[in-house]
Write a protein that holds these residues in place. Structure first.
Motif, short mmCIF file in Angstrom:
data_model
loop_
_atom_site.label_atom_id
_atom_site.label_comp_id
_atom_site.label_asym_id
_atom_site.label_seq_id
_atom_site.Cartn_x
_atom_site.Cartn_y
_atom_site.Cartn_z
N SER A 1 43.36 29.57 52.83
CA SER A 1 41.99 29.68 52.30
C SER A 1 41.74 28.58 51.27
O SER A 1 40.60 28.13 51.11
CB SER A 1 41.70 31.06 51.72
N ALA B 1 50.74 27.38 44.29
CA ALA B 1 50.78 27.68 42.85
C ALA B 1 52.22 27.77 42.39
O ALA B 1 53.03 28.51 42.95
CB ALA B 1 50.04 28.97 42.58
N LYS C 1 41.22 38.65 38.72
CA LYS C 1 39.95 37.97 38.41
C LYS C 1 39.29 38.62 37.21
O LYS C 1 39.48 39.81 36.96
CB LYS C 1 38.98 38.12 39.59
N SER D 1 36.91 30.65 47.64
CA SER D 1 38.24 31.19 47.37
C SER D 1 38.77 30.54 46.10
O SER D 1 38.69 29.31 45.96
CB SER D 1 39.17 30.87 48.55
N GLY D 2 39.30 31.35 45.21
CA GLY D 2 39.73 30.84 43.90
C GLY D 2 40.66 29.64 44.02
O GLY D 2 40.46 28.60 43.38
N SER D 3 41.68 29.76 44.88
CA SER D 3 42.68 28.68 44.97
C SER D 3 42.09 27.40 45.56
O SER D 3 42.66 26.32 45.39
CB SER D 3 43.88 29.15 45.79
N TYR E 1 47.80 32.37 39.94
CA TYR E 1 46.50 33.05 39.74
C TYR E 1 46.60 34.40 40.46
O TYR E 1 46.81 34.44 41.66
CB TYR E 1 45.41 32.15 40.33
N SER F 1 44.51 38.70 49.83
CA SER F 1 44.76 38.47 48.40
C SER F 1 43.67 39.09 47.54
O SER F 1 43.94 39.61 46.47
CB SER F 1 44.74 36.98 48.06
N ARG F 2 42.43 38.98 48.04
CA ARG F 2 41.31 39.47 47.23
C ARG F 2 41.47 40.96 46.94
O ARG F 2 41.37 41.40 45.81
CB ARG F 2 40.01 39.21 48.01
N ARG G 1 41.40 24.35 43.41
CA ARG G 1 42.50 23.39 43.16
C ARG G 1 42.66 22.43 44.32
O ARG G 1 43.04 21.27 44.13
CB ARG G 1 43.82 24.16 42.93
N ASP H 1 53.94 34.03 47.39
CA ASP H 1 52.51 34.30 47.16
C ASP H 1 52.14 35.62 47.82
O ASP H 1 52.99 36.50 47.92
CB ASP H 1 51.70 33.10 47.68
C1 2P0 Z 1 47.60 31.27 43.77
N1 2P0 Z 1 47.25 33.19 45.26
O1 2P0 Z 1 47.52 30.92 42.58
C2 2P0 Z 1 47.72 32.75 44.02
C3 2P0 Z 1 49.13 33.21 43.96
C4 2P0 Z 1 48.17 34.01 45.97
C5 2P0 Z 1 49.25 34.28 45.01
O2 2P0 Z 1 45.26 32.25 44.98
O3 2P0 Z 1 40.11 36.07 46.26
O4 2P0 Z 1 42.93 33.36 48.48
O5 2P0 Z 1 39.86 33.95 47.56
O6 2P0 Z 1 40.05 33.90 45.06
O7 2P0 Z 1 42.67 32.16 46.26
C6 2P0 Z 1 45.49 33.62 46.82
O8 2P0 Z 1 44.27 34.09 46.51
O9 2P0 Z 1 42.01 34.56 46.48
C7 2P0 Z 1 45.97 32.98 45.63
P1 2P0 Z 1 40.43 34.63 46.32
P2 2P0 Z 1 42.91 33.41 46.99
O10 2P0 Z 1 47.64 30.45 44.71
#
Ligand code: 2P0
Length: 322
Positions: free
Chosen positions: A109, A13, A20, A141-143, A17, A190-191, A146, A281
């Motif tokens: 993830s 990123a 939530k 996982s949110g990321s 992000y 992260s969650r 992408r 991150d």
């Molecule tokens: C990102 N990160 O945008 C942000 C920036 C870390 C810092 O997305 O809970 O593992 O699985 O949706 O995606 C790391 O969080 O969290 C993340 P969940 P995820 O890349």
């Protein structure tokens, strides 16, 4: 059935992000803009599991808790059933490995869940549109929403799936240097980190509000392929994410002394006229955006920082290979 193998890249990123929308499953409160790290790869193989057993997932030969992956596997299996795929009900065995440290803040993830979704999609011979694969990956996982795409992506606040912005070859001279300061698993997932931030940090609301402006400006900078414009916006995004996190109670702090050393070295490099724009991150590693031209000097300076254990260099892109 012949096993299927898929390769994906982690999604870095540039605009973060972090947080939530309550009540959803990984629906982001802030928009993120990201790019795939072409030379870091997750390789995931799906094969037929034990017919009298259950679905099994292994990462680097280590068995994983089934519940973590079950919602994603079941979402794709229900599509396989609806199409009458005869092997829909046979348990799957998933073997995954990363060419980079796992669960250390290098977005394993994102590439992991994206590879799982794409591999099961191929295994059950489905024909879902990419945004639907992104939506299913998001529930893992949110990321990962992408990472199913290569290139530059946007995952808008409140959205159920991410969207591709530019193809992998949009900005070919860009390079990412990952300064690894600790390859162990991160102290807080992260969650949990983002949830604790949302519920306890007094700076959470301003962070979410300001992210709207940063996203808009950074999108323009990516459209213009202007690192000198994008760099300061990236810094604001990660430093504000960190600011809101360390103000949580108890604080969510991932930095190590070596992380600060790398941040200061980037500052020095910029003062010397080089492109070196760092971001971080949920972990102590520092990722630095630079150009092909400045890469040798940036890499050499970062390698000198006390506590840097390893340096990974990547092109941007990260298209999935199936
Ligand atoms: C990102 N990160 O945008 C942000 C920036 C870390 C810092 O997305 O809970 O593992 O699985 O949706 O995606 C790391 O969080 O969290 C993340 P969940 P995820 O890349």
């Amino acid at each position: 059935m012949k096993p299927v193998t898929v390769r994906t890249s982690p999604s870095l990123a540039l605009i973060k992000y972090w947080g939530k929308i309550p009540g959803g499953t990984n629906i982001p409160a802030t928009s993120s803009l990201a790019v795939g790290l072409h030379d870091l790869r997750t390789t995931t193989r799906v094969s037929a599991g034990d017919p009298s057993g259950t679905d099994e997932v292994f990462i680097a030969d280590e068995p994983q808790p089934a519940g973590h992956f079950a919602p994603v596997i079941e979402a794709l299996r229900s599509h396989a059933r609806s199409l009458g795929r005869t092997h829909a009900d046979i348990p799957v065995r998933v073997d995954s490995e990363n060419s980079f440290p796992t669960a250390a803040g290098i977005a394993s993830s994102s590439s992991g869940f994206a590879a799982l979704v794409l591999a099961l999609h191929a295994w059950w011979d489905l024909d879902l549109p990419m945004h639907e694969l992104s939506r299913i990956a998001r529930t893992g996982s949110g990321s990962a929403a992408r990472s199913v795409y290569g290139g530059f992506t946007r995952f808008a606040a409140g959205a159920e799936f991410a969207e591709p912005l530019y193809a992998a070859d949009w900005w070919p001279e860009l390079r990412v240097v990952v300064a690894v300061t600790d390859s162990g698993r991160k102290s807080i997932g992260s969650r949990d980190g983002m949830e604790r931030t949302r519920t306890t940090s007094p700076f959470y609301e301003p962070w979410v509000e300001d992210a709207v402006r940063l996203t808009r400006l950074a999108e323009d900078a990516i459209a213009q392929r202007s690192l000198v414009t994008l760099g300061p916006l990236m810094r604001e995004s990660y430093l504000r994410m960190v600011g809101t996190s360390i103000a949580a109670s108890p604080p969510v702090l991932y930095w190590l002394p070596a992380s600060v050393g790398v941040i200061r070295a980037c500052d020095e490099l910029r003062h010397a006229g080089l492109e070196a724009w760092e971001t971080m991150d949920a972990g102590p590693q520092v990722k630095i955006l630079t150009t092909m031209r400045d890469l040798p000097q940036v890499q050499a300076r970062i390698a000198e920082v006390h506590g840097v254990q390893d340096i990974l260099v990547s092109r941007v892109g990260g298209d999935a290979e199936t």
